[in-house]
Write a protein that holds these residues in place. Sequence first.
Motif, PDB file in Angstrom:
ATOM      1  N   ARG A  15     -13.631  -4.319 -48.742  1.00 47.92           N
ATOM      2  CA  ARG A  15     -13.434  -2.881 -48.540  1.00 47.92           C
ATOM      3  C   ARG A  15     -14.164  -2.448 -47.280  1.00 47.92           C
ATOM      4  O   ARG A  15     -15.278  -2.853 -47.029  1.00 47.92           O
ATOM      5  CB  ARG A  15     -13.961  -2.081 -49.722  1.00 47.92           C
ATOM      6  N   SER A  16     -13.515  -1.597 -46.542  1.00 48.29           N
ATOM      7  CA  SER A  16     -14.131  -0.982 -45.380  1.00 48.29           C
ATOM      8  C   SER A  16     -13.576   0.430 -45.298  1.00 48.29           C
ATOM      9  O   SER A  16     -12.430   0.627 -44.892  1.00 48.29           O
ATOM     10  CB  SER A  16     -13.796  -1.764 -44.118  1.00 48.29           C
ATOM     11  N   GLY A  17     -14.349   1.399 -45.680  1.00 46.94           N
ATOM     12  CA  GLY A  17     -13.863   2.768 -45.685  1.00 46.94           C
ATOM     13  C   GLY A  17     -12.698   2.903 -46.628  1.00 46.94           C
ATOM     14  O   GLY A  17     -12.814   2.624 -47.811  1.00 46.94           O
ATOM     15  N   CYS A  44      -4.595   1.152 -48.059  1.00 48.39           N
ATOM     16  CA  CYS A  44      -5.355   2.051 -47.194  1.00 48.39           C
ATOM     17  C   CYS A  44      -4.734   3.440 -47.286  1.00 48.39           C
ATOM     18  O   CYS A  44      -3.625   3.605 -47.796  1.00 48.39           O
ATOM     19  CB  CYS A  44      -5.393   1.539 -45.767  1.00 48.39           C
ATOM     20  N   ARG A 106      -6.353  -8.952 -40.049  1.00 52.42           N
ATOM     21  CA  ARG A 106      -7.070  -7.736 -39.689  1.00 52.42           C
ATOM     22  C   ARG A 106      -6.159  -6.553 -40.012  1.00 52.42           C
ATOM     23  O   ARG A 106      -5.029  -6.493 -39.541  1.00 52.42           O
ATOM     24  CB  ARG A 106      -7.429  -7.715 -38.225  1.00 52.42           C
ATOM     25  N   SER A 108      -5.985  -2.514 -39.746  1.00 51.69           N
ATOM     26  CA  SER A 108      -6.628  -1.377 -39.085  1.00 51.69           C
ATOM     27  C   SER A 108      -5.779  -0.127 -39.268  1.00 51.69           C
ATOM     28  O   SER A 108      -4.572  -0.191 -39.492  1.00 51.69           O
ATOM     29  CB  SER A 108      -6.847  -1.674 -37.602  1.00 51.69           C
ATOM     30  N   GLU A 109      -6.457   1.014 -39.180  1.00 52.54           N
ATOM     31  CA  GLU A 109      -5.793   2.314 -39.308  1.00 52.54           C
ATOM     32  C   GLU A 109      -5.890   3.042 -37.979  1.00 52.54           C
ATOM     33  O   GLU A 109      -6.672   2.688 -37.100  1.00 52.54           O
ATOM     34  CB  GLU A 109      -6.484   3.160 -40.378  1.00 52.54           C
ATOM     35  N   SER A 111      -7.249   5.774 -37.500  1.00 49.36           N
ATOM     36  CA  SER A 111      -8.575   6.383 -37.385  1.00 49.36           C
ATOM     37  C   SER A 111      -9.572   5.445 -36.711  1.00 49.36           C
ATOM     38  O   SER A 111     -10.661   5.868 -36.327  1.00 49.36           O
ATOM     39  CB  SER A 111      -9.098   6.779 -38.762  1.00 49.36           C
ATOM     40  N   GLY A 112      -9.212   4.172 -36.576  1.00 46.38           N
ATOM     41  CA  GLY A 112     -10.091   3.218 -35.913  1.00 46.38           C
ATOM     42  C   GLY A 112     -10.803   2.282 -36.867  1.00 46.38           C
ATOM     43  O   GLY A 112     -11.409   1.300 -36.439  1.00 46.38           O
ATOM     44  N   SER A 113     -10.791   2.567 -38.143  1.00 47.42           N
ATOM     45  CA  SER A 113     -11.445   1.657 -39.085  1.00 47.42           C
ATOM     46  C   SER A 113     -10.569   0.423 -39.289  1.00 47.42           C
ATOM     47  O   SER A 113      -9.347   0.480 -39.222  1.00 47.42           O
ATOM     48  CB  SER A 113     -11.724   2.355 -40.415  1.00 47.42           C
ATOM     49  N   SER A 114     -11.234  -0.707 -39.522  1.00 47.04           N
ATOM     50  CA  SER A 114     -10.498  -1.961 -39.723  1.00 47.04           C
ATOM     51  C   SER A 114     -11.273  -2.851 -40.683  1.00 47.04           C
ATOM     52  O   SER A 114     -12.461  -2.664 -40.911  1.00 47.04           O
ATOM     53  CB  SER A 114     -10.263  -2.679 -38.393  1.00 47.04           C
ATOM     54  N   ARG A 115     -10.572  -3.812 -41.215  1.00 49.93           N
ATOM     55  CA  ARG A 115     -11.168  -4.769 -42.147  1.00 49.93           C
ATOM     56  C   ARG A 115     -10.521  -6.125 -41.924  1.00 49.93           C
ATOM     57  O   ARG A 115      -9.322  -6.219 -41.678  1.00 49.93           O
ATOM     58  CB  ARG A 115     -10.944  -4.310 -43.587  1.00 49.93           C
TER      59      ARG A 115
END
Length: 182
Positions: A15-17, A44, A106, A108-109, A111-115
């Motif tokens: 999980r990342s954000g 996401c 990877r 990513s959204e 918004s810039g968040s990625s996992r």
Amino acid sequence: METPLCAWLHIRQYRSGAISIRSYRQSLTRSVQQDVLFSVDISCLGIPTIQWTFMSGMVSRDISSWQPGGLTNISEEYTDRVHTYSNGSMGLSDLRVQDAGFYVIRVSELSGSSRDAGFVLTVEEILYEDLQYLSVFTLVLAFLAGFLMLSMWLMDNAYRRLKAWNGRRQMPVNGETELQAL
């Protein structure tokens, strides 16, 4: 972070954000020319961009990137072998020894968040030379066994004929038998 249910099912959850990646097996072993599925389930809040990358030693190659429902960009090297799925999973067909290595997804959204999540793929080579050698060796042994059996049969027939011929040669012809006095 692993939930108790996920740990029991051998599921790893990253999980990342607002991004979550669940992967079911991180270490995969396949043979040459088989197919493999890197199975994940992503979630996401926004529209994710999914990117798969291959890494091995000093080599790093982008494989594919896409957004669910959009076009998939697959690198030329993998064009006919990669299959992508809307849940983020990726299939790779007709494996080669060079495909062994580390695969990273990877997500990513905007918004810039990625996992990221990773997989290790081991590709075992089938030694066709050994199988070919074994089949040729078996064929040679079968031929040799057949040849020896035929030779023994011919020699047995020749021996029986020779024995019968010698027996007929030593027998007196009718009328030539002399009677001896007792």
